[in-house]
Design a protein around this motif. Structure first.
Motif, short mmCIF file in Angstrom:
data_model
loop_
_atom_site.label_atom_id
_atom_site.label_comp_id
_atom_site.label_asym_id
_atom_site.label_seq_id
_atom_site.Cartn_x
_atom_site.Cartn_y
_atom_site.Cartn_z
N PHE A 9 0.95 -1.15 0.13
CA PHE A 9 -0.06 0.16 -0.05
C PHE A 9 1.14 1.36 0.22
O PHE A 9 0.58 2.19 -0.76
N TYR A 36 -6.60 -3.60 -2.83
CA TYR A 36 -7.45 -3.04 -1.84
C TYR A 36 -8.26 -4.16 -1.30
O TYR A 36 -8.88 -4.22 -0.25
N LEU A 72 -7.08 4.77 2.87
CA LEU A 72 -7.97 3.71 2.42
C LEU A 72 -9.10 3.67 3.63
O LEU A 72 -8.52 3.05 4.77
N VAL A 116 -14.13 0.07 -0.96
CA VAL A 116 -13.02 0.83 -0.29
C VAL A 116 -13.07 2.34 -0.71
O VAL A 116 -13.31 2.34 -2.09
N ARG A 117 -12.79 3.27 0.05
CA ARG A 117 -12.70 4.56 -0.17
C ARG A 117 -11.26 5.10 -0.06
O ARG A 117 -10.84 4.92 0.76
N ARG A 118 -11.04 5.57 -1.36
CA ARG A 118 -9.46 6.22 -1.41
C ARG A 118 -9.54 7.70 -1.21
O ARG A 118 -10.42 8.43 -2.06
N GLY A 151 -12.44 0.94 4.32
CA GLY A 151 -13.18 -0.08 3.50
C GLY A 151 -14.10 -0.69 4.37
O GLY A 151 -13.83 -0.89 5.75
#
Length: 347
Positions: A80, A203, A284, A271-273, A286
């Motif tokens: 990551f 992710y 991240l 998943v929110r980036r 999620g």
């Protein structure tokens, strides 16, 4: 006349401790953290750790006799951090191997990772320093921030534990959409694009591993991505949107805490980036199962402990040198009684 020694009361000790010893302890602590700050939290090999210090726990991943906790998860934390470096610098470095890492000894840990990465264009190895912090997982199983991603020789700010409350994106995960037909809102990833964008699988694996830390590489290798849609948070519905919600449908997870059992079951991950530009951080957040509102019976997916596996002939005990008990408490004594650690002897 006998010299009088000044003492002070201690909440942790029933006796009184000489002030000189306490003063020596404080000076040792100050000197330790001074050296840690100068190192940026990474190169601690030459730093002595005073007794009683709750500092950073170092692990040398290149030594075969060193075992460290959550190896599957730590490797993905490193990937990551490398992903964030590639995005910020427009590079395509590939993960090669972990060299070492230092980790804080708290529930929401912070990792200072040193890894080797390969440049496919030149096949040469470069060394990177990465800082990855776990955030509060009350609402999301995945809450992770990369706050450092740089080449080893690049100067960095003095070491300081990050305030994850300030780093994370405070927006909530969205509900799973009824469909992805709105092309103005969603970009549906083509199957041919998955291989060139391996961060999507990363992710997915991070969302699953942070939810179940007992997952192994063999479990993750069975995963098959069925469908992926990207929703740009700032109206940029492209594959490379910097701030985006990533919707992933997958199968291949045989044992899950939510939903039906079986590798054939199609499951969902969000998943929110997001980027915190002032802090230069990538976050991240999620969810999987209950984290994204899936209503189903929850079950215990804990694996059998290593004593049960040993009795069943499925566990090979450690045969290296022992300087102390392998585990504390009842479980440790039981392991020794069962003969799992025959090289360990008590005086």
């Amino acid at each position: 006349m006998e010299k009088k020694v000044t003492t002070f009361p201690s909440k942790k000790m029933s006796s009184r401790v000489p002030f000189e010893l306490y003063d020596e302890y404080l000076r040792g602590q100050m000197e330790y953290w001074r050296q840690v700050r100068e190192s940026g939290g990474f190169d601690l090999e030459d730093i002595s750790v005073p007794q009683g210090t709750t500092g950073l726990m170092p692990y040398d991943c290149e030594r075969e006799d060193v075992r460290y906790p959550d190896p599957v998860l730590v490797k993905r934390y490193a990937r990551f951090g490398l992903h964030r470096y590639n995005i910020c610098h427009g590079t395509n470095l590939q993960f090669h191997h972990l060299k070492k890492f230092n980790v804080t000894m708290i529930c929401q840990a912070t990792y200072y990772i040193t890894l080797a990465a390969c440049d496919p264009a030149t096949t040469s190895l470069v060394t990177l320093h990465l800082g990855v912090a776990e955030g509060c997982r009350d609402a999301c199983s995945l809450n992770l921030t990369c706050f450092i991603a740089k080449l080893e020789d690049t100067p960095c700010e003095p070491f300081q534990l990050p305030d994850t409350e300030e780093l994370v994106d405070d927006a909530q995960l969205p509900y799973w959409p009824s469909d992805f037909n709105d092309c103005q809102r969603f970009y549906q990833v083509k199957e041919s694009e998955l291989q060139d964008n391996d961060w999507i699988r990363l992710y997915l694996e991070l969302a699953l591993c942070t939810n179940d830390r007992e997952l192994e590489d063999s479990d993750l290798s069975q995963l098959q991505i069925v469908k992926v849609a990207i929703e740009g948070i700032q109206g940029n519905e492209t594959l490379q949107a910097a701030a985006a919600n990533v919707y992933i449908m997958f199968k291949g997870l045989a044992m899950a805490s939510i939903g039906e059992l079986g590798e054939h079951v199609v499951r969902k991950v969000i998943v929110r980036r997001a980027f915190n530009e002032p802090a230069g951080c990538m976050t991240l957040m999620g969810g999987y199962g209950l984290s994204i509102g899936e209503v189903a019976e929850e079950r215990d997916t804990s694996r059998p402990n290593f004593i049960d596996l040993f009795k069943a002939g499925k566990f090979i005990p450690y045969r290296g040198p022992m300087t102390g008990p392998p585990l504390g408490g009842i479980l440790g004594r039981k392991a020794i009684e069962e003969g799992l650690f025959r090289d360990y002897g008590q005086d």
